[in-house]
Design a protein around this motif. Structure first.
Motif, short mmCIF file in Angstrom:
data_model
loop_
_atom_site.label_atom_id
_atom_site.label_comp_id
_atom_site.label_asym_id
_atom_site.label_seq_id
_atom_site.Cartn_x
_atom_site.Cartn_y
_atom_site.Cartn_z
N VAL A 14 13.52 4.76 28.50
CA VAL A 14 13.02 3.43 28.14
C VAL A 14 13.07 2.55 29.39
N HIS A 15 11.94 2.00 29.75
CA HIS A 15 11.83 1.14 30.92
C HIS A 15 12.08 -0.32 30.55
N ASP A 16 11.61 -0.73 29.35
CA ASP A 16 11.76 -2.12 28.95
C ASP A 16 11.79 -2.22 27.43
N TYR A 17 12.68 -3.07 26.93
CA TYR A 17 12.75 -3.36 25.50
C TYR A 17 11.94 -4.61 25.25
N LEU A 18 10.93 -4.51 24.40
CA LEU A 18 9.98 -5.60 24.18
C LEU A 18 10.30 -6.47 22.97
N GLY A 19 11.16 -6.00 22.10
CA GLY A 19 11.56 -6.79 20.94
C GLY A 19 11.41 -6.05 19.63
N LEU A 20 11.90 -6.69 18.59
CA LEU A 20 11.81 -6.12 17.24
C LEU A 20 10.41 -6.27 16.69
N VAL A 21 9.97 -5.26 15.98
CA VAL A 21 8.68 -5.30 15.29
C VAL A 21 8.90 -4.78 13.88
N GLY A 22 8.06 -5.22 12.97
CA GLY A 22 8.23 -4.78 11.59
C GLY A 22 6.98 -4.92 10.77
N GLY A 23 7.04 -4.38 9.60
CA GLY A 23 5.96 -4.49 8.63
C GLY A 23 6.55 -4.56 7.24
N GLU A 24 5.98 -5.39 6.41
CA GLU A 24 6.45 -5.54 5.03
C GLU A 24 5.27 -5.46 4.08
N VAL A 25 5.48 -4.76 2.99
CA VAL A 25 4.45 -4.65 1.96
C VAL A 25 5.13 -4.78 0.60
N ILE A 26 4.51 -5.58 -0.27
CA ILE A 26 4.99 -5.69 -1.64
C ILE A 26 3.87 -5.23 -2.56
N VAL A 27 4.17 -4.27 -3.40
CA VAL A 27 3.17 -3.74 -4.33
C VAL A 27 3.67 -3.92 -5.75
N GLY A 28 2.73 -4.20 -6.63
CA GLY A 28 3.05 -4.34 -8.04
C GLY A 28 2.75 -3.06 -8.78
N ALA A 29 3.56 -2.77 -9.77
CA ALA A 29 3.33 -1.60 -10.61
C ALA A 29 2.46 -2.03 -11.78
N ASN A 30 1.33 -1.36 -11.95
CA ASN A 30 0.46 -1.77 -13.05
C ASN A 30 0.75 -0.97 -14.32
N VAL A 31 0.17 -1.38 -15.40
CA VAL A 31 0.44 -0.80 -16.71
C VAL A 31 0.09 0.69 -16.76
N ILE A 32 -1.03 1.09 -16.17
CA ILE A 32 -1.45 2.49 -16.22
C ILE A 32 -0.42 3.37 -15.52
N LYS A 33 0.04 2.93 -14.34
CA LYS A 33 1.06 3.70 -13.63
C LYS A 33 2.34 3.78 -14.45
#
Length: 106
Positions: A14-33
């Motif tokens: 590792v030459h350089d640490y650029l910072g924290l990165v992330g991703g968030e997803v919220i999904v709903g469960a529908n009636v059919i599932k």
């Protein structure tokens, strides 16, 4: 781009640490599932519809994280962690979070 849960990449310092990165997803469960899942649960099988929903949510969160890292000029993301939480009054929503450290390799 290399994405790993480990804190190092063998043979890639590792030459350089650029910072924290992330991703968030919220999904709903529908009636059919919900109905299909209860049928699977009743007969002891796996719930393919829920598994696909979780896989899709995880893939989307990973894409968000990778896009953030690319904007920082990263070559890789190390120390990636995943978190899954159930949300909502009746537990009808699922949140998938992924986080890691964007790095520049040397």
């Amino acid at each position: 781009m290399i994405i790993t849960t480990t804190s190092t990449i063998e043979g890639q310092p590792v030459h350089d640490y650029l910072g924290l990165v992330g991703g968030e997803v919220i999904v709903g469960a529908n009636v059919i599932k919900d109905v299909l899942a209860s049928v699977s649960d009743f007969f002891g099988g796996r719930s393919g519809s829920y598994e696909r929903a979780i896989q899709d949510a995880r893939a989307h969160a990973m894409r968000e994280m990778q896009d953030s890292a690319l904007k920082l000029g990263a070559d890789a993301i190390v120390a990636v962690t995943f978190d899954y939480e159930v949300l909502g009054k009746s537990g009808s929503m699922l949140m998938v979070c992924v986080c890691g450290t964007a790095v520049k390799l040397g």
